[in-house]
Scaffold this motif. Structure first.
Motif, PDB file in Angstrom:
ATOM      1  N   HIS A   5      87.615  69.557  39.739  1.00  0.00           N
ATOM      2  CA  HIS A   5      87.500  70.420  38.559  1.00  0.00           C
ATOM      3  C   HIS A   5      87.647  69.614  37.268  1.00  0.00           C
ATOM      4  O   HIS A   5      86.898  69.806  36.314  1.00  0.00           O
ATOM      5  CB  HIS A   5      88.550  71.519  38.628  1.00  0.00           C
ATOM      6  N   GLY A   8      84.814  66.213  37.863  1.00  0.00           N
ATOM      7  CA  GLY A   8      83.427  66.431  38.259  1.00  0.00           C
ATOM      8  C   GLY A   8      82.966  65.466  39.344  1.00  0.00           C
ATOM      9  O   GLY A   8      81.810  65.484  39.751  1.00  0.00           O
ATOM     10  N   ARG A  10      82.258  64.411  42.782  1.00  0.00           N
ATOM     11  CA  ARG A  10      82.031  65.138  44.034  1.00  0.00           C
ATOM     12  C   ARG A  10      82.690  64.480  45.252  1.00  0.00           C
ATOM     13  O   ARG A  10      82.777  65.106  46.305  1.00  0.00           O
ATOM     14  CB  ARG A  10      80.539  65.329  44.274  1.00  0.00           C
ATOM     15  N   VAL A  59      84.083  70.598  34.908  1.00  0.00           N
ATOM     16  CA  VAL A  59      83.345  71.766  35.403  1.00  0.00           C
ATOM     17  C   VAL A  59      83.930  72.990  34.715  1.00  0.00           C
ATOM     18  O   VAL A  59      85.007  73.454  35.069  1.00  0.00           O
ATOM     19  CB  VAL A  59      83.479  71.894  36.936  1.00  0.00           C
ATOM     20  N   PRO A  62      81.548  76.974  37.238  1.00  0.00           N
ATOM     21  CA  PRO A  62      80.822  76.443  38.389  1.00  0.00           C
ATOM     22  C   PRO A  62      79.565  77.224  38.750  1.00  0.00           C
ATOM     23  O   PRO A  62      78.741  76.727  39.516  1.00  0.00           O
ATOM     24  CB  PRO A  62      81.848  76.501  39.517  1.00  0.00           C
TER      25      PRO A  62
END
Length: 109
Positions: A5, A8, A10, A59, A62
């Motif tokens: 969060h 960002g 992944r 983020v 989302p």
């Protein structure tokens, strides 16, 4: 989830950081992570939260698709995509206003 969060990045929502699915009433506080992985997550969170970096989320909203992905990842099980809009409302990303137009409130002529 917080690491993703805020950054960002992944990698925080991919293996080996996927929590173990746990259906017990009181879930495992370690989320099924081995000691090495748990320590890596804690250290990354500590470094991020104590840094001088602006902690503005990477983020902000989302959207339904990413939130659905995050829900499935976090629970480590299939989640019906219809839950995503409801969760976006609960989390304040989407208005709870049903969008009823004025004049359609049941007035009789």
């Amino acid at each position: 989830m917080v690491l993703f969060h805020l950054t960002g990045d992944r990698r925080w929502i991919s293996d080996p950081y996927r929590p173990v699915r746990d259906v017990r009433l009181v879930a495992d506080t370690e989320a099924g992570f081995d000691e090495t992985t748990a320590a890596e997550i804690r250290l990354a969170a500590l470094d991020l939260l104590t840094s001088d970096r602006d902690l503005e989320p990477a983020v902000h909203d989302p959207g339904d698709e990413l939130l659905h992905e995050l829900m499935q990842w976090c629970l480590n099980e299939r989640v019906d995509p219809l839950y995503a809009p409801m969760m976006r409302e609960d989390l304040g990303f989407q208005s709870r206003d049903a969008g009823i137009e004025p004049g359609l409130g049941g007035r009789r002529s």
